[in-house]
Every structure is written in C-alpha cells, then in structure tokens.
Design an enzyme around this catalytic site. Structure first.
Site, PDB file in Angstrom:
ATOM      1  N   GLY A 180       0.822  -1.208   0.000  1.00  0.00           N
ATOM      2  CA  GLY A 180       0.000   0.000   0.000  1.00  0.00           C
ATOM      3  C   GLY A 180       0.850   1.249   0.000  1.00  0.00           C
ATOM      4  O   GLY A 180       2.056   1.190  -0.218  1.00  0.00           O
ATOM      5  N   ASN A 181       0.213   2.386   0.215  1.00  0.00           N
ATOM      6  CA  ASN A 181       0.951   3.654   0.283  1.00  0.00           C
ATOM      7  C   ASN A 181       0.315   4.518   1.364  1.00  0.00           C
ATOM      8  O   ASN A 181      -0.695   4.165   1.948  1.00  0.00           O
ATOM      9  CB  ASN A 181       0.959   4.345  -1.087  1.00  0.00           C
ATOM     10  CG  ASN A 181      -0.434   4.685  -1.558  1.00  0.00           C
ATOM     11  OD1 ASN A 181      -1.093   5.552  -1.002  1.00  0.00           O
ATOM     12  ND2 ASN A 181      -0.904   3.993  -2.587  1.00  0.00           N
TER      13      ASN A 181
END
Ligand code: CTP
Ligand code: CA
Length: 232
Positions: free
Chosen positions: A33-34
């Site tokens: 993810g980020n």
C-alpha cells in the site's frame, strides 16, 4: 454570495474524484500500500459539491470520512479503481485523479498466507506494472471536452526541479492540468495543510497554499475555469 467555495461555478456539471491509496494484495492477509490518507481527494469532492456539482467519489481505503452528499464508490486495488473510473468517466464532465495508484502489484496472489521457510531463505516478491489510468482516460476521452486533472508528488533530483518533472508528466499523461505537490521528507501525506502548483497545458502555473480544504476550493475554481472555456 455564499461562503467561500459555494460559488455555483460547477452547477450542472458532473465531477468524478478519486481519492485515497490503492492496496495490492500479496496473500490473504497482506498487501502493498501507500501512505495516502485521501484527505485531499475528499476535500476536493466536498469543494466540488459546494460549487454545485453532482459528485461521484471513488474512495480507495480512505482514512477520513467522505462527504454524505456525494455518490461514493469504494475500491481497494488499482484494478478495481480502474474499472470504477472507466465506467464513471462515461458521464463525467470533470475527472480529478487525486488517488495514489500503485505503480506495481505482486505478479501473483498467493492462495495461502506466506510462511517463513524452514531453511531460512527469504521470499522474493515479483512485481508487475499496473495500467496507468490517468494516461488511459486522457488518451481515450470518454466525452469530448472532458476536463481531466492529475496529481503528482515530486521531489526533483540533481538535474530537474519538481516543476520540470510536473510539466513532463502533464505532457506524457495527456491530461489538462496537473497538481504538483513538492514532497520534502514526509510532508503532505496525512497533513492538514499543503502547498500546490497547478500546471496547465498552456504552460501557466498557479500556486495555492493553505489547508487541504482551502486548496481544494482553489483547485475547484481553477477546474471550473478550464471547464468554462471548454465546450462540453
Ligand atoms: N496514476 C494513475 N494510474 C497509475 C499511476 C498513477 O492514474 N497506475 C495517476 C495518479 O492518480 C495521479 C497521476 O497519475 O493523478 C500521477 O501519478 P504519479 O505517481 O505521480 O505518476 P506516475 O506516472 O506513476 O510517475 P512516477 O513514476 O513518478 O510515480
Ligand atoms: Ca506513481
């Protein structure tokens, strides 16, 4: 005159906003993810609504509450985001791609949780590129005159300023405007205040600083200006 942002500048327009950050599954319990919280995109959806637009918000793993007076579509992966964007662009006058889309995803999704190996060898995760949604919708416009806005967080390097990278990205993606966030050591993500430069195809650069809500109002006004000068 209404409050700031309640300009009616987008009355009768349909605005599509993507917000948040995609997650790419690795195994049944893990993902890549980020750090995007979705704050800026959600603020944009709110500002577009306040300006009179019918708003569809595609939210990827939002860490903030979305407005209640928009159509919310919830997605997790870049593939789900792409599918949702491609179907929603058909009716949108304006598309704002504020979501942080994964550039790579694990090539394969493990059917079972990845376990530590008995012999102590470390796993290697193979990645593959995801489709560039912004470039795709900009190249193949769903509607003539549709206004498409991208975002870019840039740091610059030894030979290029963030603005130079942003100009090159605008040309490469083929969108109408690109909102540049200069990223310095963790700023921007999850923060309430921000500073942006908006680069348009005519080479103009407009700047705004303030809360993400203030910046969203500014961006919506800028987009409304572009939309007004475009035959939709
Ligand atoms: N974007 C997209 N699809 C992707 C990656 C990015 O639609 N697969 C969109 C983002 O929503 C954003 C814009 O493209 O509006 C720019 O994202 P950015 O990550 O800055 O661009 P990239 O082309 O991925 O370039 P970089 O290699 O610098 O990450
Ligand atoms: Ca990227």
């Amino acid at each position: 005159q209404g409050r700031a942002g309640e300009s009616g500048a987008l009355t009768g327009r349909r605005v599509l906003v993507t917000a948040g950050g995609t997650r790419e599954p690795l195994d049944p319990v893990r993902y890549l993810g980020n750090r995007s919280s979705g704050k800026q995109g959600v603020a944009l959806a709110r500002a577009a609504r306040a300006a009179g637009a019918d708003v569809t918000l595609i939210g990827a793993n939002l860490q903030v509450e979305p407005p209640t007076d928009v159509d919310l579509i919830t997605v997790e992966t870049s593939e789900e985001l792409r599918d949702a964007v491609l179907s929603a662009t058909a009716t949108a006058d304006v598309v704002i791609m504020a979501a942080a889309v994964a550039d790579f995803r694990p090539r394969s999704l493990a059917a079972h949780k990845i376990k530590k190996s008995e012999d102590g060898t470390d796993p290697v995760i193979e990645l593959t590129r995801t489709p560039d949604i912004l470039a795709e919708i900009s190249t193949h416009r769903a509607r003539p005159g549709q206004v498409i806005v991208g975002f870019a967080a840039e740091t610059g390097d030894a030979t290029h300023t963030p603005l130079e990278f942003a100009r090159a990205k605008l040309a490469r993606k083929g969108c109408d405007a690109l909102v540049l966030n200069e990223v310095t050591a963790g700023a921007v993500f999850g923060q309430d205040s921000t500073a942006v430069q908006v680069v348009t195809r005519d080479g103009e650069v407009a700047e705004a600083t303030g809360s993400k809500d203030d910046v969203a109002v500014f961006l919506v006004d800028t987009v409304a200006g572009i939309a007004a000068s475009t035959v939709i």
